[in-house]
Design an enzyme around this catalytic site. Structure first.
Site, PDB file in Angstrom:
ATOM      1  N   ARG A  25       0.820  -1.223   0.000  1.00  0.00           N
ATOM      2  CA  ARG A  25       0.000   0.000   0.000  1.00  0.00           C
ATOM      3  C   ARG A  25       0.849   1.267   0.000  1.00  0.00           C
ATOM      4  O   ARG A  25       0.379   2.339   0.390  1.00  0.00           O
ATOM      5  CB  ARG A  25      -0.912   0.009   1.233  1.00  0.00           C
ATOM      6  N   CYS A  80       0.057  15.599 -14.720  1.00  0.00           N
ATOM      7  CA  CYS A  80       0.371  14.603 -15.760  1.00  0.00           C
ATOM      8  C   CYS A  80       0.985  13.366 -15.103  1.00  0.00           C
ATOM      9  O   CYS A  80       0.480  12.263 -15.259  1.00  0.00           O
ATOM     10  CB  CYS A  80       1.330  15.195 -16.791  1.00  0.00           C
ATOM     11  N   ARG A 130      -0.902  10.207 -16.898  1.00  0.00           N
ATOM     12  CA  ARG A 130      -2.100  10.187 -17.730  1.00  0.00           C
ATOM     13  C   ARG A 130      -1.781  10.618 -19.150  1.00  0.00           C
ATOM     14  O   ARG A 130      -2.461  10.237 -20.101  1.00  0.00           O
ATOM     15  CB  ARG A 130      -3.178  11.100 -17.140  1.00  0.00           C
ATOM     16  N   SER A 131      -0.706  11.434 -19.305  1.00  0.00           N
ATOM     17  CA  SER A 131      -0.408  12.034 -20.597  1.00  0.00           C
ATOM     18  C   SER A 131       1.044  12.464 -20.618  1.00  0.00           C
ATOM     19  O   SER A 131       1.594  12.876 -19.589  1.00  0.00           O
ATOM     20  CB  SER A 131      -1.318  13.264 -20.797  1.00  0.00           C
ATOM     21  N   GLN A 132       1.682  12.345 -21.806  1.00  0.00           N
ATOM     22  CA  GLN A 132       3.057  12.840 -21.903  1.00  0.00           C
ATOM     23  C   GLN A 132       3.406  13.298 -23.306  1.00  0.00           C
ATOM     24  O   GLN A 132       3.156  12.608 -24.293  1.00  0.00           O
ATOM     25  CB  GLN A 132       4.067  11.778 -21.473  1.00  0.00           C
ATOM     26  N   HIS A 153       2.235  10.784 -26.596  1.00  0.00           N
ATOM     27  CA  HIS A 153       1.983  11.471 -27.861  1.00  0.00           C
ATOM     28  C   HIS A 153       3.157  12.313 -28.337  1.00  0.00           C
ATOM     29  O   HIS A 153       3.973  12.793 -27.549  1.00  0.00           O
ATOM     30  CB  HIS A 153       0.728  12.358 -27.760  1.00  0.00           C
ATOM     31  N   ILE A 154       3.200  12.482 -29.646  1.00  0.00           N
ATOM     32  CA  ILE A 154       4.152  13.373 -30.297  1.00  0.00           C
ATOM     33  C   ILE A 154       3.338  14.428 -31.040  1.00  0.00           C
ATOM     34  O   ILE A 154       2.465  14.087 -31.852  1.00  0.00           O
ATOM     35  CB  ILE A 154       5.065  12.613 -31.279  1.00  0.00           C
TER      36      ILE A 154
END
Length: 282
Positions: A138, A157, A183-185, A224-225
């Site tokens: 945990r 992010c 979550r996003s890069q 993503h690019i």
């Protein structure tokens, strides 16, 4: 050659060749000229790095390891949301009239919660658990606080770290492994920056707790690019690759709150030239 280079090249090639385009869709980010910033993306990219073998810095171009450490400590050690506490200006575009990014990142890690052992924030809690109950399943942090999202300049992010301890046969020291969830890069501007940051965090926490840094896993939901970055990435991944740098910590430091960027020692870091004037979508 650097293992991180191989991972980066393979990931970029896969995104460009097999990713999905957001062109024509409703997207939030825009370029400075007001044009929508579209991407090519892959869902669920997972990369693993063994910190016992080498430090995961790419050599295709230089990652500013000292600067990324400064940002990491701004979030995790200072638990700050004020851009004045950060040496670089990477957060300036998101700062409000008070110079803060709202209740985001470091602010969330500084919030104290009630536990049976007393009040602690998330950083102190994970260190407490690693020292007192290392085999707990945990031990994690999360800064994606839905209650405060409306007061954040940017939704986090890199929002969660999970730590897990193992022990190798014949070894007395425990091994600290970690997972970073994003979550996003933006792959060109942020991928290796974040990889180096959280590899260093794992090393620092391990040293604080008398452990050996082990595996670091990086999980990206939306890798993503940006459309205007594709030519830059295509050139970058064809460059010559060099051996990974040697990166270690000042062994004198055993208190997480005493680390500074100068306690990260970088040796033999040979790289290709930096890419200048990368357009950033906001």
């Amino acid at each position: 050659m650097s293992y991180a280079d191989q991972v980066f090249v393979d990931m970029c090639r896969d995104i460009i060749d097999h990713g999905c385009s957001t062109e024509g869709e409703k997207v939030r980010p825009h370029w400075e000229d007001g044009t929508s910033a579209y991407t090519i993306k892959k869902f669920g990219v997972v990369n693993r790095y063994d910190l016992r073998k080498e430090f995961p810095a790419i050599t295709l171009r230089r990652t500013a390891i000292k600067s990324c450490t400064d940002e990491l400590l701004w979030i995790w050690q200072k638990k700050s949301n004020n851009v004045k506490d950060l040496k670089s200006h990477i957060w300036d575009a998101w700062a409000d009239e008070n110079g803060t990014i709202g209740k985001a990142y470091g602010y969330q890690l500084g919030v104290k919660y009630k536990f049976p052992e007393g009040e602690m924030d998330q950083v102190d809690r994970l260190i407490y658990d690693l020292k007192n109950n290392p085999y707990s399943r945990r031990i994690l942090t999360s800064i994606y606080n839905f209650q405060d999202l409306h007061e954040m300049a940017l939704y986090p992010c890199a929002y969660s770290m999970t730590f897990n301890v193992t022990k190798e046969p014949g070894s007395e020291k425990l091994v600290l492994n970690s997972i970073l969830n994003q979550r996003s890069q933006d792959i060109l501007t942020a991928n290796n920056w974040n990889v180096c940051q959280y590899a260093i965090l794992t090393m620092m926490i391990a040293q604080t707790c008398g452990m050996i840094p082990g595996e670091f896993m990086h999980v990206i939901a939306d890798a993503h690019i940006y459309d205007r970055h594709i030519p830059l990435v295509e050139e970058l991944i064809t460059r010559e690759q060099y051996p990974a740098p040697k990166v270690h910590l000042n062994p004198e430091i055993t208190d997480f709150y005493q680390f500074t960027p100068d306690d990260v020692i970088v040796e033999d870091y040979v790289t290709g030239p930096q890419i200048k004037n990368i357009p950033v979508a906001v």
